[in-house]
Every structure is written in C-alpha cells, then in structure tokens.
Design an enzyme around this catalytic site. Sequence first.
Site, PDB file in Angstrom:
ATOM      1  N   GLU A  43       0.812  -1.220   0.000  1.00 47.89           N
ATOM      2  CA  GLU A  43       0.000   0.000   0.000  1.00 47.89           C
ATOM      3  C   GLU A  43       0.845   1.269   0.000  1.00 47.89           C
ATOM      4  OE1 GLU A  43      -0.273   2.080   2.831  1.00 47.89           O
ATOM      5  OE2 GLU A  43       0.290   0.816   4.532  1.00 47.89           O
ATOM      6  N   GLN A  59      -5.539   5.938   0.509  1.00 50.96           N
ATOM      7  CA  GLN A  59      -4.699   4.742   0.639  1.00 50.96           C
ATOM      8  C   GLN A  59      -4.902   3.871  -0.599  1.00 50.96           C
ATOM      9  OE1 GLN A  59      -5.802   1.654   3.636  1.00 50.96           O
ATOM     10  NE2 GLN A  59      -3.673   1.851   4.311  1.00 50.96           N
ATOM     11  N   HIS A  83     -12.660   0.626   1.250  1.00 48.76           N
ATOM     12  CA  HIS A  83     -13.087   0.889   2.628  1.00 48.76           C
ATOM     13  C   HIS A  83     -12.925   2.358   2.987  1.00 48.76           C
ATOM     14  CE1 HIS A  83      -8.692   0.010   3.199  1.00 48.76           C
ATOM     15  NE2 HIS A  83      -8.768   0.939   4.141  1.00 48.76           N
TER      16      HIS A  83
END
Length: 140
Positions: A43, A59, A83
């Site tokens: 990430e 992210q 998310h």
Amino acid sequence: MFLRIDHIGIACRDLEEKIELFSRLFELEVVAREVNEEQGVKEAMLHIADGEGGGSYIQLLEPLSDDSPVGKFLAKRGEGVHHVAFGVPDVADAMSQISEKGVRLLDERPRHGSMGSEIAFLHPKDVGGMLTELVQAAKR
Ligand code: V0V
Ligand code: CO
C-alpha cells in the site's frame, strides 16, 4: 466517536500506475509505503490534509494474492473504493463501544496498520454495505 476521516482505501490492480494517476490528477504526495503481510496488501498513503489526532489520506492498495481481502474484492467488484477509515482517539475503546451496538468486529484485537497506526475493521454488512476501518494514529 470519530475525529476525522483518516483515509479512503482504493483497491488497485497496479499500485504504481494508480500512484501516478492520483498524484498527477490531484497533486497528492506519497508520504508512506508499506507491505503488510498480515492484511495481504502492498500500500501507499497519499497525504491530503492534517486534522485532529492525525492526517487524512488516500490509501492505494494492491493485493499480495488473489485470496486476500483486496484480491477477492477486485475479482468480485473490480477496482474502486474498498473501505473508509475513521480516526479515533483509542481503537480498543471504539471497538467495544461499537460492538455493544451489535456491529460485528472483523478483528478481536487491534492490528498493525499503515504508518505505525493501530487498526480494526467492522463488518460491511452491519454498516450499510461500507467496509469500515477504525484507526488510532501513531503518537507524533
Ligand atoms: C466484501 N464485501 C464488501 C467488501 N468486501 N462490502 C463492502 N466493501 C467491501 N470491501 C461484502 C461482499 O460483497 C459480501 O456480500 C459480504 O461482504 C461478505 O464478503 P465475502 O466476499 O463473502 O467475504 P470475504 O472473504 O471477501 O471477506 C470480506 C471481509 C474481508 C470484509 C470480511 O475483506 C475482511 O476481513 N476485510 C478486513 C481486512 C481488509 O480488508 N484488509 C485490507 C486493507 P454479499 O455478496 O454476500 O452480499 S488493509 C488496510 O486498510 C491497512 C493495512 C491500513 O489501513 O493501514
Ligand atoms: Co485502510
């Protein structure tokens, strides 16, 4: 309960390609990169602003394998928002307050997250279809 939106997690097939896209479109800077084996992701955090108790970020997440959470999501839904993560003062406190309201926790205890944070996930089916992450940022 929430201090700010800590980050929006975006599922990507190619991390480098999406870093290039987001930095070019929105003039965002990569401030951290990490491989998180436990979460099955590679990430990058792109800084947006500073807020109460920590920053806010995009992210970008590339799966380490097809059977990881992000790998399965890509197969089922394709690239896009995976998310939403909210900053909390104390992740263990937030977990117990929210689970008392009948929301299923996906983690029994806080896990290691990006930039030294402590994180926990809530089941998307109990939060209106939104995979929700709680983040206690590392002390600065
Ligand atoms: C699955 N579902 C989602 C979803 N992923 N809904 C909204 N957003 C998502 N991202 C739905 C899915 O469509 C199913 O609904 C139902 O939930 C169950 O999904 P499933 O495909 O049967 O189950 P799995 O095995 O894909 O598991 C889904 C969960 C899993 C959410 C339980 O992905 C998980 O534990 N995630 C938490 C960890 C994680 O995501 N780590 C990567 C980010 P229908 O089809 O039955 O209606 S790591 C990170 O953010 C870090 C390190 C950080 O911030 O620092
Ligand atoms: Co996240």
